[in-house]
Write a protein that holds these residues in place. Structure first.
Motif, PDB file in Angstrom:
ATOM      1  N   ASP A   6      -4.892 -23.782   4.352  1.00  0.00           N
ATOM      2  CA  ASP A   6      -4.623 -24.383   5.652  1.00  0.00           C
ATOM      3  C   ASP A   6      -5.320 -25.729   5.814  1.00  0.00           C
ATOM      4  N   GLY A   7      -6.569 -25.821   5.331  1.00  0.00           N
ATOM      5  CA  GLY A   7      -7.287 -27.079   5.453  1.00  0.00           C
ATOM      6  C   GLY A   7      -6.623 -28.203   4.691  1.00  0.00           C
ATOM      7  N   ILE A  41      -1.077 -24.735  12.306  1.00  0.00           N
ATOM      8  CA  ILE A  41      -2.110 -24.504  11.301  1.00  0.00           C
ATOM      9  C   ILE A  41      -3.244 -23.690  11.907  1.00  0.00           C
ATOM     10  N   PRO A  42      -3.586 -22.548  11.321  1.00  0.00           N
ATOM     11  CA  PRO A  42      -4.708 -21.752  11.840  1.00  0.00           C
ATOM     12  C   PRO A  42      -6.009 -22.544  11.828  1.00  0.00           C
ATOM     13  N   GLY A  43      -6.780 -22.411  12.900  1.00  0.00           N
ATOM     14  CA  GLY A  43      -8.090 -23.030  12.966  1.00  0.00           C
ATOM     15  C   GLY A  43      -8.109 -24.446  13.495  1.00  0.00           C
ATOM     16  N   VAL A  44      -6.962 -25.014  13.832  1.00  0.00           N
ATOM     17  CA  VAL A  44      -6.917 -26.381  14.349  1.00  0.00           C
ATOM     18  C   VAL A  44      -7.329 -26.373  15.826  1.00  0.00           C
ATOM     19  N   GLU A 101     -13.786 -26.898   7.409  1.00  0.00           N
ATOM     20  CA  GLU A 101     -13.816 -26.165   6.148  1.00  0.00           C
ATOM     21  C   GLU A 101     -15.198 -25.527   6.020  1.00  0.00           C
ATOM     22  N   THR A 102     -15.257 -24.218   6.130  1.00  0.00           N
ATOM     23  CA  THR A 102     -16.550 -23.545   6.128  1.00  0.00           C
ATOM     24  C   THR A 102     -17.254 -23.616   4.775  1.00  0.00           C
ATOM     25  N   ALA A 103     -16.501 -23.727   3.699  1.00  0.00           N
ATOM     26  CA  ALA A 103     -17.126 -23.768   2.371  1.00  0.00           C
ATOM     27  C   ALA A 103     -17.992 -25.007   2.202  1.00  0.00           C
TER      28      ALA A 103
END
Length: 392
Positions: free
Chosen positions: A269-270, A300-303, A324-326
């Motif tokens: 998604d990112g 988009i999920p998380g937007v 982006e959590t990573a």
């Protein structure tokens, strides 16, 4: 003009709505859709029901860039409203409701505002003012790194600073003609302490040694020396400049971007939002595709809305992004919901990775377009006032 005003052109029974009321209504609508099951209108059809889109005819490009007619815009607005209210094929409304409402407003507005019309002999100037993060190691650390880590650079060895640059691309009315590209040399704009200052000075010395300078270059038909076209997007197996090949249906476009990206990026998604920012940054994406891209971003999920008033290079809009959590890094796009314009994009590093202080905007690009009568013959514009370190 909002979508209610545009619909009123074709119907006289639409009541007046204040802009603030329209915005609140959008947010409430998206919040309701986000939290409920599909509407009863389609519930009897079953969960596996799919809706096939009508085939569309590919557009023919013209030398002059023209906008939509009022009738065409009204039809497209109706399609956008229907998609958001009733739900398109597989539509989930996965962005934050407020972000989805802002993106919808920008999509509707993009269809109402004509693309710049470039008459024969004129040029569309696409100017990108940008600041990018530069990360590396200091010469003074080279011996220690070789001695202590067998030459392997560790995270604590990295040092960063910010550098500014500018590109100006002059696009002729006939895109098969000669384009002009002015590239301004990168120079440091912000440092973060003594080691950061030392790295910036080191890069300036290295640039001087190789004779770095501002450059004016001609691009036949907008094609770079390596063969890629200006404004091309990631087309899966290489780049593509064929905007007509991309669907205008938001859901189909989103699925197509997923396919083009493949397994690239930190997350599926990112990477879509990265693709969107990279594509819109060219400044030549036509209005109908730009509207579809905004609508795809709303899926988009998380937007989310990351800043209500974000300023890039003096222009203010709404920042919509995804974390982006990573990497703890956020990608934002900044848009003007009132006009559908793409103001620019930015990256925000939330932690101190790479030697940047936490919360640093490690890169941003502001896009400005204007029609001009002629391109430059030298790089003198590179000496004009340059952007600030944070784009404000």
């Amino acid at each position: 003009m909002d979508e209610i005003s545009l619909l009123r052109r074709s119907r006289n029974d639409i009541p007046e709505r204040a802009p603030a009321a329209i915005t609140r209504g959008r947010a409430a609508l998206f919040g309701q859709i986000d939290g409920e099951t599909p509407v009863a209108l389609f519930s009897q059809l079953g969960d596996d029901t799919a809706f096939a889109p009508l085939p569309s005819r590919r557009r023919r490009r013209t030398a002059a860039w023209a906008g939509f007619s009022a009738l065409g815009a009204t039809a497209l607005v109706g399609a956008l409203v229907a998609t958001n209210v009733l739900g398109g094929p597989g539509w989930q409304g996965t962005a934050e409701p407020a972000a989805a409402a802002a993106l919808e407003s920008a999509a509707v507005a993009a269809l109402q505002v004509s693309d710049p019309v470039v008459s024969p002999g004129q040029y569309l100037l696409v100017r990108t003012d940008a600041v990018y993060g530069a990360t590396g190691t200091l010469e003074e650390d080279a011996d220690r790194i070789r001695r202590e880590n067998n030459g392997n650079v560790q995270p604590e060895d990295l040092v960063s600073f910010l550098e500014k640059m500018r590109d100006e691309v002059f696009v002729p009315a006939d895109r098969e003609d000669l384009w002009v590209w002015v590239r301004c040399m990168r120079t440091p704009v912000e440092t973060f302490g003594p080691r950061s200052e030392a790295l910036a000075a080191q890069q300036m010395r290295e640039s001087a040694e190789v004779g770095a300078a501002d450059i004016l270059q001609h691009l036949p038909g907008g094609i770079f020396p390596g063969g890629s076209a200006y404004g091309s997007y990631n087309g899966g197996n290489g780049s593509s400049g064929d905007y007509d090949a991309l669907p205008r249906d938001p859901r189909l476009l989103l699925e197509r971007i997923y396919q083009l990206n493949g397994s690239s990026g930190q997350s599926r998604d990112g990477q879509v939002l990265v693709w969107i920012a990279d594509t819109l940054r060219s400044g030549i994406v036509p209005a109908d595709l730009r509207a579809a891209i905004y609508q795809a971003a709303a899926l988009i999920p998380g937007v989310t809305i990351t800043e209500q008033e974000a300023t890039l290079n003096g222009t203010t809009g709404i920042a919509i992004g995804r974390l982006e959590t990573a990497s703890n890094r956020r990608q934002d796009i900044i848009i003007d919901p009132a006009t559908g314009g793409f103001i620019g994009e930015r990256y925000v590093q939330l932690d101190g990775a790479g030697g940047f202080p936490p919360g640093t905007v490690t890169g941003w690009t502001a896009v400005t377009t204007v029609v001009v009568d002629s391109p430059p013959t030298d790089t003198s514009t590179c000496s004009d006032a340059a952007p600030g370190s944070d784009g404000r």
